[in-house]
Design a protein around this motif. Structure first.
Motif, PDB file in Angstrom:
ATOM      1  N   ALA A  22      -6.673   5.752  -7.275  1.00  0.00           N
ATOM      2  CA  ALA A  22      -6.322   5.145  -5.987  1.00  0.00           C
ATOM      3  C   ALA A  22      -5.534   3.856  -6.201  1.00  0.00           C
ATOM      4  O   ALA A  22      -4.558   3.592  -5.487  1.00  0.00           O
ATOM      5  N   GLN A  23      -5.919   3.061  -7.190  1.00  0.00           N
ATOM      6  CA  GLN A  23      -5.200   1.816  -7.435  1.00  0.00           C
ATOM      7  C   GLN A  23      -3.790   2.098  -7.951  1.00  0.00           C
ATOM      8  O   GLN A  23      -2.828   1.443  -7.526  1.00  0.00           O
ATOM      9  N   ALA A  24      -3.656   3.065  -8.849  1.00  0.00           N
ATOM     10  CA  ALA A  24      -2.323   3.429  -9.327  1.00  0.00           C
ATOM     11  C   ALA A  24      -1.454   3.899  -8.167  1.00  0.00           C
ATOM     12  O   ALA A  24      -0.268   3.548  -8.071  1.00  0.00           O
ATOM     13  N   ASN A  25      -2.044   4.677  -7.257  1.00  0.00           N
ATOM     14  CA  ASN A  25      -1.311   5.137  -6.073  1.00  0.00           C
ATOM     15  C   ASN A  25      -0.844   3.960  -5.233  1.00  0.00           C
ATOM     16  O   ASN A  25       0.294   3.935  -4.748  1.00  0.00           O
ATOM     17  N   GLU A  26      -1.715   2.983  -5.032  1.00  0.00           N
ATOM     18  CA  GLU A  26      -1.358   1.823  -4.219  1.00  0.00           C
ATOM     19  C   GLU A  26      -0.202   1.036  -4.819  1.00  0.00           C
ATOM     20  O   GLU A  26       0.559   0.385  -4.099  1.00  0.00           O
ATOM     21  N   LEU A  27      -0.068   1.130  -6.138  1.00  0.00           N
ATOM     22  CA  LEU A  27       1.020   0.437  -6.826  1.00  0.00           C
ATOM     23  C   LEU A  27       2.289   1.283  -6.901  1.00  0.00           C
ATOM     24  O   LEU A  27       3.304   0.850  -7.435  1.00  0.00           O
ATOM     25  N   GLY A  28       2.224   2.510  -6.357  1.00  0.00           N
ATOM     26  CA  GLY A  28       3.413   3.344  -6.284  1.00  0.00           C
ATOM     27  C   GLY A  28       3.526   4.416  -7.345  1.00  0.00           C
ATOM     28  O   GLY A  28       4.602   4.990  -7.525  1.00  0.00           O
ATOM     29  N   TYR A  33      -0.892  11.838  -4.415  1.00  0.00           N
ATOM     30  CA  TYR A  33      -1.907  10.790  -4.384  1.00  0.00           C
ATOM     31  C   TYR A  33      -3.304  11.358  -4.137  1.00  0.00           C
ATOM     32  O   TYR A  33      -3.476  12.360  -3.452  1.00  0.00           O
ATOM     33  N   GLY A  34      -4.272  10.676  -4.707  1.00  0.00           N
ATOM     34  CA  GLY A  34      -5.664  11.033  -4.479  1.00  0.00           C
ATOM     35  C   GLY A  34      -6.256  11.928  -5.544  1.00  0.00           C
ATOM     36  O   GLY A  34      -7.447  12.224  -5.495  1.00  0.00           O
ATOM     37  N   SER A  35      -5.460  12.358  -6.517  1.00  0.00           N
ATOM     38  CA  SER A  35      -5.993  13.230  -7.557  1.00  0.00           C
ATOM     39  C   SER A  35      -5.154  13.102  -8.821  1.00  0.00           C
ATOM     40  O   SER A  35      -4.050  12.569  -8.807  1.00  0.00           O
ATOM     41  N   GLU A  36      -5.703  13.607  -9.910  1.00  0.00           N
ATOM     42  CA  GLU A  36      -4.945  13.667 -11.153  1.00  0.00           C
ATOM     43  C   GLU A  36      -4.173  14.982 -11.188  1.00  0.00           C
ATOM     44  O   GLU A  36      -4.581  15.978 -10.592  1.00  0.00           O
ATOM     45  N   VAL A  37      -3.067  14.975 -11.885  1.00  0.00           N
ATOM     46  CA  VAL A  37      -2.254  16.178 -12.022  1.00  0.00           C
ATOM     47  C   VAL A  37      -2.330  16.624 -13.476  1.00  0.00           C
ATOM     48  O   VAL A  37      -1.883  15.914 -14.371  1.00  0.00           O
ATOM     49  N   ARG A  38      -2.885  17.792 -13.701  1.00  0.00           N
ATOM     50  CA  ARG A  38      -2.998  18.330 -15.055  1.00  0.00           C
ATOM     51  C   ARG A  38      -2.193  19.622 -15.232  1.00  0.00           C
ATOM     52  O   ARG A  38      -2.155  20.170 -16.325  1.00  0.00           O
ATOM     53  N   ARG A  39      -1.562  20.058 -14.162  1.00  0.00           N
ATOM     54  CA  ARG A  39      -0.726  21.251 -14.241  1.00  0.00           C
ATOM     55  C   ARG A  39       0.300  21.177 -13.123  1.00  0.00           C
ATOM     56  O   ARG A  39      -0.010  20.790 -12.008  1.00  0.00           O
ATOM     57  N   VAL A  48       0.835  -1.186   0.000  1.00  0.00           N
ATOM     58  CA  VAL A  48       0.000   0.000   0.000  1.00  0.00           C
ATOM     59  C   VAL A  48       0.873   1.240   0.000  1.00  0.00           C
ATOM     60  O   VAL A  48       1.841   1.333   0.729  1.00  0.00           O
ATOM     61  N   ALA A  49       0.524   2.204  -0.831  1.00  0.00           N
ATOM     62  CA  ALA A  49       1.304   3.437  -0.934  1.00  0.00           C
ATOM     63  C   ALA A  49       1.283   4.188   0.384  1.00  0.00           C
ATOM     64  O   ALA A  49       0.314   4.142   1.118  1.00  0.00           O
ATOM     65  N   PRO A  50       2.373   4.893   0.708  1.00  0.00           N
ATOM     66  CA  PRO A  50       2.457   5.583   1.989  1.00  0.00           C
ATOM     67  C   PRO A  50       1.473   6.729   2.089  1.00  0.00           C
ATOM     68  O   PRO A  50       1.163   7.384   1.120  1.00  0.00           O
ATOM     69  N   PHE A 105      -3.079   7.643 -17.640  1.00  0.00           N
ATOM     70  CA  PHE A 105      -4.143   6.756 -18.085  1.00  0.00           C
ATOM     71  C   PHE A 105      -4.351   6.838 -19.594  1.00  0.00           C
ATOM     72  O   PHE A 105      -4.335   7.929 -20.169  1.00  0.00           O
ATOM     73  N   PRO A 106      -4.560   5.698 -20.250  1.00  0.00           N
ATOM     74  CA  PRO A 106      -4.949   5.734 -21.665  1.00  0.00           C
ATOM     75  C   PRO A 106      -6.213   6.569 -21.839  1.00  0.00           C
ATOM     76  O   PRO A 106      -7.137   6.491 -21.023  1.00  0.00           O
ATOM     77  N   TYR A 107      -6.230   7.378 -22.878  1.00  0.00           N
ATOM     78  CA  TYR A 107      -7.361   8.249 -23.186  1.00  0.00           C
ATOM     79  C   TYR A 107      -7.608   9.277 -22.079  1.00  0.00           C
ATOM     80  O   TYR A 107      -8.639   9.951 -22.095  1.00  0.00           O
ATOM     81  N   SER A 108      -6.694   9.373 -21.126  1.00  0.00           N
ATOM     82  CA  SER A 108      -6.851  10.257 -19.963  1.00  0.00           C
ATOM     83  C   SER A 108      -8.156   9.969 -19.231  1.00  0.00           C
ATOM     84  O   SER A 108      -8.761  10.862 -18.620  1.00  0.00           O
ATOM     85  N   ALA A 109      -8.581   8.709 -19.280  1.00  0.00           N
ATOM     86  CA  ALA A 109      -9.855   8.300 -18.683  1.00  0.00           C
ATOM     87  C   ALA A 109      -9.646   7.946 -17.215  1.00  0.00           C
ATOM     88  O   ALA A 109      -9.592   6.768 -16.835  1.00  0.00           O
ATOM     89  N   THR A 110      -9.503   8.974 -16.391  1.00  0.00           N
ATOM     90  CA  THR A 110      -9.249   8.766 -14.967  1.00  0.00           C
ATOM     91  C   THR A 110     -10.557   8.594 -14.200  1.00  0.00           C
ATOM     92  O   THR A 110     -11.600   9.110 -14.593  1.00  0.00           O
ATOM     93  N   THR A 111     -10.463   7.851 -13.115  1.00  0.00           N
ATOM     94  CA  THR A 111     -11.548   7.741 -12.140  1.00  0.00           C
ATOM     95  C   THR A 111     -10.911   7.765 -10.756  1.00  0.00           C
ATOM     96  O   THR A 111      -9.727   7.422 -10.616  1.00  0.00           O
ATOM     97  N   PRO A 112     -11.645   8.170  -9.724  1.00  0.00           N
ATOM     98  CA  PRO A 112     -11.068   8.135  -8.378  1.00  0.00           C
ATOM     99  C   PRO A 112     -10.567   6.746  -8.002  1.00  0.00           C
ATOM    100  O   PRO A 112      -9.505   6.612  -7.373  1.00  0.00           O
ATOM    101  N   GLU A 113     -11.319   5.717  -8.404  1.00  0.00           N
ATOM    102  CA  GLU A 113     -10.913   4.348  -8.074  1.00  0.00           C
ATOM    103  C   GLU A 113      -9.635   3.971  -8.813  1.00  0.00           C
ATOM    104  O   GLU A 113      -8.740   3.327  -8.251  1.00  0.00           O
TER     105      GLU A 113
END
Length: 266
Positions: free
Chosen positions: A180-186, A60-66, A43-45, A169-177
């Motif tokens: 969160a999973q990408a964060n957990e993987l580091g 973590y917890g959000s997308e970065v667009r800037r 689990v990510a710190p 994310f492919p197609y920039s198709a982000t979701t909160p879930e």
């Protein structure tokens, strides 16, 4: 959101440079993208008792667009998911103008074009763009994990370098879930302020001028520009690469500097 140093200083420096080689007894393909540990990420710190969560953890917890900055700075990024058309030219232009970029590779691209992947990693930061570029909304959690970690393994094998702990994310198709999973993987999620749409090609109504115009229209402190190497159909001009010299010159003419996305990991 601020990107700042990794939990282990030596690992941070190595990640920024993208030059970690396998430690004795461990394969690069087994290592956690966040810590470099050979036993996986877990689990990510998170911040505990107000403690600094570390470099990537702050994103973590959000997308970065800037990029969070008030300075007139822009980051250039390329996605590499199709063929390698334009890679050599893009690298030549960037090198000739002493301009950095970050390349987000799919695992499949790295496997099919290892020479191009190594060339990118030798001069610029490389990030993770999934293994096969699917719609993540259609994936189960195990499938999504395999897409992210499968790409990480493929990129490491192809380049001999450790990718940055950044995922797009492919197609920039982000979701909160999904984030969160990408964060957990580091991985922190890095998207973009604008896409040039050069990947649509002339058949999609794009021109070099339109590509440049989309960059100019999006200029703002911390803007992240998304471009593509190659073409989806494997033929025709790579408009983003053709437009790259003009993009760089135009950004500079508007009083902006182009910064390395890796520097915000420091």
């Amino acid at each position: 959101m601020v990107l700042a140093g990794l939990s282990v200083a030596v690992t941070a420096a190595a990640l920024v440079l993208g030059l970690i080689l396998p430690a004795s007894g461990h394969s690069l393909t087994d290592r956690c993208p966040r810590t470099g540990a050979a036993t996986g990420c877990g689990v990510a710190p998170r911040s505990v008792g107000g403690a600094d969560p570390g470099p990537v953890g702050r994103l973590y917890g959000s997308e970065v667009r800037r990029i969070p900055t008030s300075s007139r700075s822009v980051a250039l990024t390329f996605n590499a998911a199709w063929d390698e058309t334009g890679v050599e030219t893009a690298l030549t232009v960037l090198r000739g103008r002493n301009v950095p970029a970050t390349f987000f590779l799919t695992g499949r691209f790295a496997e099919r074009h290892p020479g191009a992947a190594r060339s990118m990693a030798a001069e610029h930061g490389i990030g993770n763009h999934s293994y096969s570029h699917p719609q993540f909304a259609d994936l189960t959690r195990p499938e999504a994990e395999q897409e992210i970690m499968g790409a990480d393994r493929a990129i490491r094998r192809a380049t001999g370098a450790v990718p940055l702990p950044l995922f797009r994310f492919p197609y920039s198709a982000t979701t909160p879930e999904g984030i969160a999973q990408a964060n957990e993987l580091g991985f922190a999620d890095i998207e973009f302020t604008t896409d040039t749409n050069g990947y649509l090609g002339t058949a999609g109504g794009m021109t070099v001028q339109k590509v440049v115009d989309r960059v100019v229209d999006a200029l703002t402190p911390g803007a992240i520009v998304q471009m593509h190497v190659g073409t989806a159909q494997g033929h025709g001009p790579a408009l983003d690469v053709q437009a790259l010299p003009r993009i760089i010159d135009t950004i500079h003419a508007h009083g902006y500097r182009i910064i390395d996305l890796r520097t915000v990991l420091e």
